[in-house]
Design a protein around this motif. Sequence first.
Motif, mmCIF file in Angstrom:
data_model
loop_
_atom_site.group_PDB
_atom_site.id
_atom_site.type_symbol
_atom_site.label_atom_id
_atom_site.label_comp_id
_atom_site.label_asym_id
_atom_site.label_seq_id
_atom_site.Cartn_x
_atom_site.Cartn_y
_atom_site.Cartn_z
ATOM 1 N N LEU A 81 44.368 57.652 25.285
ATOM 2 C CA LEU A 81 44.076 57.672 26.797
ATOM 3 C C LEU A 81 44.049 59.134 27.472
ATOM 4 N N TRP A 86 54.218 58.942 30.956
ATOM 5 C CA TRP A 86 54.124 57.761 30.077
ATOM 6 C C TRP A 86 55.007 56.816 31.079
ATOM 7 N N LEU A 127 50.694 51.391 23.730
ATOM 8 C CA LEU A 127 49.989 52.862 23.410
ATOM 9 C C LEU A 127 51.443 53.794 23.646
ATOM 10 N N THR A 160 45.950 50.981 33.590
ATOM 11 C CA THR A 160 46.584 51.970 33.136
ATOM 12 C C THR A 160 46.087 52.618 31.866
ATOM 13 N N ALA A 161 45.364 51.679 31.131
ATOM 14 C CA ALA A 161 44.989 51.646 29.764
ATOM 15 C C ALA A 161 43.344 51.651 29.720
ATOM 16 N N ASP A 162 42.831 51.689 28.526
ATOM 17 C CA ASP A 162 41.165 51.893 28.259
ATOM 18 C C ASP A 162 40.538 50.792 28.289
ATOM 19 N N ALA A 172 44.804 45.048 20.828
ATOM 20 C CA ALA A 172 43.711 45.378 22.183
ATOM 21 C C ALA A 172 42.883 44.187 22.471
ATOM 22 N N ARG A 199 48.486 46.263 26.731
ATOM 23 C CA ARG A 199 47.731 47.533 25.924
ATOM 24 C C ARG A 199 48.492 48.899 26.381
ATOM 25 N N TRP A 200 48.842 49.165 27.883
ATOM 26 C CA TRP A 200 49.409 50.459 28.072
ATOM 27 C C TRP A 200 50.876 50.696 27.432
ATOM 28 N N ASN A 216 45.827 57.743 36.160
ATOM 29 C CA ASN A 216 47.273 57.862 35.758
ATOM 30 C C ASN A 216 47.710 58.966 36.325
ATOM 31 N N THR A 252 47.403 46.972 32.431
ATOM 32 C CA THR A 252 46.052 46.820 32.072
ATOM 33 C C THR A 252 45.127 47.983 32.833
ATOM 34 N N ALA A 288 49.397 57.139 23.507
ATOM 35 C CA ALA A 288 48.941 57.085 24.799
ATOM 36 C C ALA A 288 48.195 58.663 24.915
#
Length: 447
Positions: free
Chosen positions: A416, A424, A406, A71-73, A393, A402-403, A90, A69, A412
């Motif tokens: 991201l 990654w 992607l 690590t994503a947007d 998402a 999510r991460w 990241n 979570t 990604a």
Amino acid sequence: MNYRFLAAASLLTLALTFSSCEKYLSQDPNYAVPAETAIVDANTSRAAIIGTYDRLQNYYAGNYPTLGTITADLVVFNGTLSQYLQLDQNAIPTDNVTTVAAYQGIYRTINSANNVITSVPAVTDPLLSAAEKEKILGEAYFIRALAYFDLARGWGGVQLQLTPTLTIDGIKGVKRSTVDQTYDQVLADLVEAERLLPEDANTRNRAQKSTARALRARLHLYRKQWADAEAYATQVISNTKYQLVSPYKTFFTAPFQSRESVLELQFSNNDRNTFWNLWYPSSQGGQFTLKPSASLIARLNDPNVGGNRNTLIAGTGANVYGVLYNTVGISTDPSYVIRIAELYLIRAEARAQQNKLDDAVDDLDAVRARAGVPASTAVTQAEILQAIEDENAIEFAFESHRWFDLVRTGRAAAVLGVSNPNYWLFPLPYSDVLSDPDLEGQNNPGY
């Protein structure tokens, strides 16, 4: 310190903790019980598989979901601890506390499953029926499959330890496998799990045939084996035990084990789920370390996007927080590992990739309709795949998807800004690489 070896250190104590106190009162203390006598009868066999589920719960209680979570947007860092800031940016060092703890927890789970797989077949207790023995073994194979799947999508190809680690000699000579070899092992374990596991009963917190089929659908999706992903998702969707429940929040309100759940891990006051603590504000007893991003809040509050999924957030202004499916009691709510909504979106994506566009939209719209969102207007393959990505998402905003979604789709970089594919994957723990000759010089590129 090598975590595959560490995994063995507490296995016996864990297994024996669940067994009869009376049986062992007159025997040697736990730390002195030989490994070969740890799983010897029906009670210790049952205790061992419960212990294996406990290991699985441990890494799903906070560390692993955080990796999927922050690590994503959709999630932003809202604190001071460097371990979370590194993940949010990241920029993850090889000694990041969260990645190390997750990696460690997964290998402990694998070692626990290995002990069950190795020892239970030799148990001859008449109180352990052949059917129950198969069930226990099937659960162990499933848990090992899930653990190696989680390692593969997070760290790439890993060391495949398929026998119990009891001494340091037990880990020698096990080199890193490729990611394809790791996924091959996941598939082999799922095939065996499905063979051994019983047909579905009412429980949703123990592995059954549909649980293995659901994870297999996810595995085939990650491997871009579209026809197989569609077929296995269909098997689970066709099982009337499972259905999308409406409105959205119904699946995480009492009672537990709603028809939405394919597999959920349950917790109690004595065995707590800690993930909530990162999300709730101090006024609710939490740390407020993680919070929904502004873009996610806007999407959840848009009736045409979030629909009734805005029940995932509470609070106002700068104090909006994620409720983390917490409706019964803080620290005791389940961790949702597989929900039927995921199977619909797996099948939608697999069908879109095979140009079965109308069928793909039907599956997508089933998830949207449950959330009170209008039908999708996507028409072309590219539009439909984007709509599925967007739906994933929102539907699984605070679950560990999510991460990894992607990364597996190669998106990604675009979404991201993580343009270097080396990043990654998470790094192997520095301590493992340092202490294990079989890992020398084998960390993931860039670390």
